[in-house]
Design an enzyme around this catalytic site. Structure first.
Site, PDB file in Angstrom:
ATOM      1  N   ASN A  21       9.591   4.497   2.942  1.00  0.00           N
ATOM      2  CA  ASN A  21       9.367   4.063   4.329  1.00  0.00           C
ATOM      3  C   ASN A  21      10.636   3.404   4.848  1.00  0.00           C
ATOM      4  OD1 ASN A  21       6.614   3.896   2.907  1.00  0.00           O
ATOM      5  ND2 ASN A  21       6.049   3.683   5.040  1.00  0.00           N
ATOM      6  N   ARG A  81       0.834  -1.207   0.000  1.00  0.00           N
ATOM      7  CA  ARG A  81       0.000   0.000   0.000  1.00  0.00           C
ATOM      8  C   ARG A  81       0.878   1.270   0.000  1.00  0.00           C
ATOM      9  NH1 ARG A  81      -0.488   4.619   2.751  1.00  0.00           N
ATOM     10  NH2 ARG A  81       0.025   3.506   4.668  1.00  0.00           N
ATOM     11  N   ASP A  82       1.573   1.521   1.097  1.00  0.00           N
ATOM     12  CA  ASP A  82       2.364   2.764   1.188  1.00  0.00           C
ATOM     13  C   ASP A  82       3.545   2.711   0.226  1.00  0.00           C
ATOM     14  OD1 ASP A  82       2.908   5.273   2.152  1.00  0.00           O
ATOM     15  OD2 ASP A  82       3.452   4.659   4.178  1.00  0.00           O
ATOM     16  N   HIS A 109       9.093   7.155   7.928  1.00  0.00           N
ATOM     17  CA  HIS A 109       9.711   7.263   6.603  1.00  0.00           C
ATOM     18  C   HIS A 109      11.166   7.659   6.855  1.00  0.00           C
ATOM     19  CE1 HIS A 109       6.103   6.992   3.888  1.00  0.00           C
ATOM     20  NE2 HIS A 109       5.534   7.071   5.074  1.00  0.00           N
ATOM     21  N   CYS A 166       4.322   9.413  -0.004  1.00  0.00           N
ATOM     22  CA  CYS A 166       2.904   9.756  -0.016  1.00  0.00           C
ATOM     23  C   CYS A 166       2.689  10.736  -1.158  1.00  0.00           C
ATOM     24  CB  CYS A 166       2.475  10.378   1.312  1.00  0.00           C
ATOM     25  SG  CYS A 166       0.761  10.924   1.263  1.00  0.00           S
ATOM     26  N   HIS A 209       5.320   4.736  12.666  1.00  0.00           N
ATOM     27  CA  HIS A 209       5.359   4.602  11.196  1.00  0.00           C
ATOM     28  C   HIS A 209       6.384   5.613  10.681  1.00  0.00           C
ATOM     29  CE1 HIS A 209       3.055   4.151   7.243  1.00  0.00           C
ATOM     30  NE2 HIS A 209       3.698   5.294   7.032  1.00  0.00           N
TER      31      HIS A 209
HETATM   32  P1  HMG Z   1     -13.585  14.184  -2.252  1.00  0.00           P
HETATM   33  O1  HMG Z   1     -13.349  14.597  -3.664  1.00  0.00           O
HETATM   34  O2  HMG Z   1     -13.776  15.252  -1.226  1.00  0.00           O
HETATM   35  O3  HMG Z   1     -14.776  13.133  -2.191  1.00  0.00           O
HETATM   36  O4  HMG Z   1     -12.349  13.270  -1.835  1.00  0.00           O
HETATM   37  P2  HMG Z   1     -16.331  13.373  -2.076  1.00  0.00           P
HETATM   38  O5  HMG Z   1     -16.785  12.761  -0.805  1.00  0.00           O
HETATM   39  O6  HMG Z   1     -16.653  14.822  -2.324  1.00  0.00           O
HETATM   40  O7  HMG Z   1     -16.886  12.519  -3.306  1.00  0.00           O
HETATM   41  C1  HMG Z   1     -16.614  12.904  -4.657  1.00  0.00           C
HETATM   42  C2  HMG Z   1     -16.767  11.717  -5.590  1.00  0.00           C
HETATM   43  O8  HMG Z   1     -15.794  10.722  -5.260  1.00  0.00           O
HETATM   44  C3  HMG Z   1     -18.126  11.011  -5.482  1.00  0.00           C
HETATM   45  O9  HMG Z   1     -18.423  10.500  -6.784  1.00  0.00           O
HETATM   46  C4  HMG Z   1     -17.858   9.839  -4.571  1.00  0.00           C
HETATM   47  O10 HMG Z   1     -18.713   8.735  -4.762  1.00  0.00           O
HETATM   48  C5  HMG Z   1     -16.451   9.476  -4.976  1.00  0.00           C
HETATM   49  P3  HMG Z   1     -19.433  11.262  -7.756  1.00  0.00           P
HETATM   50  O11 HMG Z   1     -20.698  11.365  -6.969  1.00  0.00           O
HETATM   51  O12 HMG Z   1     -18.798  12.594  -8.028  1.00  0.00           O
HETATM   52  O13 HMG Z   1     -19.464  10.357  -8.950  1.00  0.00           O
HETATM   53  N1  HMG Z   1     -15.724   8.836  -3.869  1.00  0.00           N
HETATM   54  C6  HMG Z   1     -15.141   7.627  -3.929  1.00  0.00           C
HETATM   55  N2  HMG Z   1     -15.002   6.738  -4.896  1.00  0.00           N
HETATM   56  C7  HMG Z   1     -14.353   5.587  -4.591  1.00  0.00           C
HETATM   57  N3  HMG Z   1     -13.845   5.322  -3.367  1.00  0.00           N
HETATM   58  C8  HMG Z   1     -13.946   6.194  -2.366  1.00  0.00           C
HETATM   59  C9  HMG Z   1     -14.608   7.414  -2.635  1.00  0.00           C
HETATM   60  N4  HMG Z   1     -14.879   8.487  -1.867  1.00  0.00           N
HETATM   61  C10 HMG Z   1     -15.567   9.347  -2.629  1.00  0.00           C
HETATM   62  N5  HMG Z   1     -13.437   5.920  -1.148  1.00  0.00           N
HETATM   63  C11 HMG Z   1     -11.428  11.498  -0.480  1.00  0.00           C
HETATM   64  C12 HMG Z   1     -12.247  12.771  -0.506  1.00  0.00           C
HETATM   65  C13 HMG Z   1     -11.128  11.153   0.957  1.00  0.00           C
HETATM   66  C14 HMG Z   1     -12.218  10.393  -1.167  1.00  0.00           C
HETATM   67  C15 HMG Z   1     -10.111  11.756  -1.283  1.00  0.00           C
HETATM   68  O14 HMG Z   1      -9.482  12.860  -0.711  1.00  0.00           O
HETATM   69  C16 HMG Z   1      -9.162  10.577  -1.256  1.00  0.00           C
HETATM   70  O15 HMG Z   1      -9.430   9.543  -1.857  1.00  0.00           O
HETATM   71  N6  HMG Z   1      -7.988  10.729  -0.571  1.00  0.00           N
HETATM   72  C17 HMG Z   1      -7.039   9.647  -0.441  1.00  0.00           C
HETATM   73  C18 HMG Z   1      -5.619  10.187  -0.379  1.00  0.00           C
HETATM   74  C19 HMG Z   1      -4.666   9.045  -0.124  1.00  0.00           C
HETATM   75  O16 HMG Z   1      -4.970   7.876  -0.326  1.00  0.00           O
HETATM   76  N7  HMG Z   1      -3.440   9.384   0.364  1.00  0.00           N
HETATM   77  C20 HMG Z   1      -2.436   8.414   0.668  1.00  0.00           C
HETATM   78  C21 HMG Z   1      -2.734   7.609   1.909  1.00  0.00           C
HETATM   79  S1  HMG Z   1      -2.305   8.454   3.419  1.00  0.00           S
HETATM   80  C22 HMG Z   1      -0.620   8.128   3.657  1.00  0.00           C
HETATM   81  O17 HMG Z   1       0.027   7.618   2.779  1.00  0.00           O
HETATM   82  C23 HMG Z   1      -0.005   8.411   4.998  1.00  0.00           C
HETATM   83  C24 HMG Z   1       0.245   7.139   5.835  1.00  0.00           C
HETATM   84  O18 HMG Z   1       1.122   6.256   5.148  1.00  0.00           O
HETATM   85  C25 HMG Z   1       0.841   7.508   7.200  1.00  0.00           C
HETATM   86  C26 HMG Z   1       2.032   8.469   7.115  1.00  0.00           C
HETATM   87  O19 HMG Z   1       3.031   8.169   6.437  1.00  0.00           O
HETATM   88  O20 HMG Z   1       1.912   9.536   7.732  1.00  0.00           O
HETATM   89  C27 HMG Z   1      -1.060   6.375   6.093  1.00  0.00           C
HETATM   90 MG    MG Z   2       3.286   6.445   5.166  1.00  0.00          MG
END
Ligand code: HMG
Ligand code: MG
Length: 303
Positions: free
Chosen positions: A254, A20-21, A214, A245, A212
């Site tokens: 990481n 994933r990450d 990096h 990220c 966690h």
């Molecule tokens: P948004 O645009 O605000 O979503 O995104 P919304 O709620 O306004 O919905 C808009 C459209 O998206 C809608 O469709 C929803 O159905 C669809 P429409 O009606 O326009 O056709 N939608 C989805 N479709 C599929 N799956 C979903 C989903 N949600 C809404 N889950 C949202 C908000 C949270 C979805 C967006 O910002 C997002 O997907 N963000 C993910 C970012 C991400 O994955 N970042 C990396 C992970 S975090 C990380 O790596 C850090 C970590 O490792 C720890 C560290 O290192 O610190 C964990």
């Molecule tokens: Mg991370």
């Protein structure tokens, strides 16, 4: 040689986040069957937890847009692997595939909440609340990440009290484990010790914390040692040291699982991972990604 140090835990859980990450930042799409094989090889190498993918919006993380296909390929094996879900739509998708472990991912800072979740810091809790409630009602296990705990590329230093407050709010929603993320790898050992102490002083159990790291500034292993001394027994890492990220400027790989396993073995801390099988897996993956692993231990084994 194994030379145990005083006062460290006997056993540690390595929480593998490579599929994933590690992969989420890769610009070239990795075929779904390669991801499935990676996960199977990691499980075979003895990793007790392997985070599989994210049910996020496919436009936000195109590399993980194949989450459904991956879960179908993994079959029953996939149900026990944690997956990221930011909102109810993500939870619905995870439930359709019978997932039993989900993780929400919050931000300790306002800017990163906006950039990663399209929500304000306060709004993120409203998005997570029904996810945790429904997941718990369905008998799922919920982990919560907190990002930018040790610094933020836009806001700079992040007050420890702010991180504790975000972490407390996520635990209050019903999350079982809190993983404190050094998303951009700026933390150092004293900061880690102070962070864990602050959580304990606020009444949270150190057993509920994971760290966690990096490795941007090469501090991840030193930070693990600070965590071990503070009593933390779960550490996140990524096979071969892949990672980053897509929504955090300057987030690099990481902590490599191989580097972590080498440290733990040297300290006589049980972790259950077969390092040779793991290095073979990272070397195999590197051929698919077209570049060598950044892990010092992978390079040393290969040389
Ligand atoms: P948004 O645009 O605000 O979503 O995104 P919304 O709620 O306004 O919905 C808009 C459209 O998206 C809608 O469709 C929803 O159905 C669809 P429409 O009606 O326009 O056709 N939608 C989805 N479709 C599929 N799956 C979903 C989903 N949600 C809404 N889950 C949202 C908000 C949270 C979805 C967006 O910002 C997002 O997907 N963000 C993910 C970012 C991400 O994955 N970042 C990396 C992970 S975090 C990380 O790596 C850090 C970590 O490792 C720890 C560290 O290192 O610190 C964990
Ligand atoms: Mg991370």
């Amino acid at each position: 040689m194994t030379v145990p140090a005083e006062g460290l835990p006997e056993r540690v859980t390595i929480y593998e986040v490579g599929p994933r990450d590690g992969l989420q930042n890769e610009s070239e799409l990795v075929p779904t069957d390669v991801k499935a094989e990676l996960i199977r090889r990691l499980l075979t190498a003895g990793l007790p937890v392997v985070e599989a993918t994210s049910f996020v919006h496919p436009r936000w993380v195109p590399q993980l847009a194949d989450a459904e296909d991956l879960m179908r390929l993994l079959g029953d094996e996939g149900r026990d692997l944690p997956v990221l879900v930011p909102n109810e739509r993500g939870l619905d998708r995870a439930l359709e595939h019978g997932c039993r472990h989900v993780a929400i991912f919050g931000s300790a800072t306002e800017t990163f909440a906006q950039k990663n979740l399209n929500r304000s810091l306060d709004e993120q809790f409203a998005m997570f609340e029904p996810v945790v409630r429904r997941a718990r009602d369905a008998g799922l296990d919920v982990r919560a990440y907190v990002s930018m705990c040790f610094g933020d590329p836009w806001e700079g230093a992040v007050p420890i009290e702010q991180v504790v407050s975000v972490g407390q709010r996520l635990l209050d929603l019903g999350a079982g484990q809190l993983s404190l993320g050094d998303t951009i790898g700026v933390g150092t050992a004293g900061h880690v010790a102070a962070m864990v102490d602050a959580f304990a002083a606020a009444g949270m159990r150190v057993d509920d914390l994971a760290l966690h790291f990096h490795d941007t500034y090469g501090q991840a292993l030193s930070n693990v040692q600070a965590g071990l001394r503070a009593g933390v027994t779960t550490f996140d890492s990524s096979a071969g040291g892949l990672g980053g990220c897509p929504y955090a400027k300057s987030a690099t790989g990481n902590l490599a699982t191989e580097d972590l396993a080498w440290l733990l073995s040297g300290l006589g801390i049980e972790h259950g991972v077969d390092l040779t099988a793991l290095v073979e897996t990272s070397t195999w993956l590197a051929t698919h990604l077209g570049r060598p692993s950044p892990s010092a231990v992978v390079r040393a084994f290969a040389g």
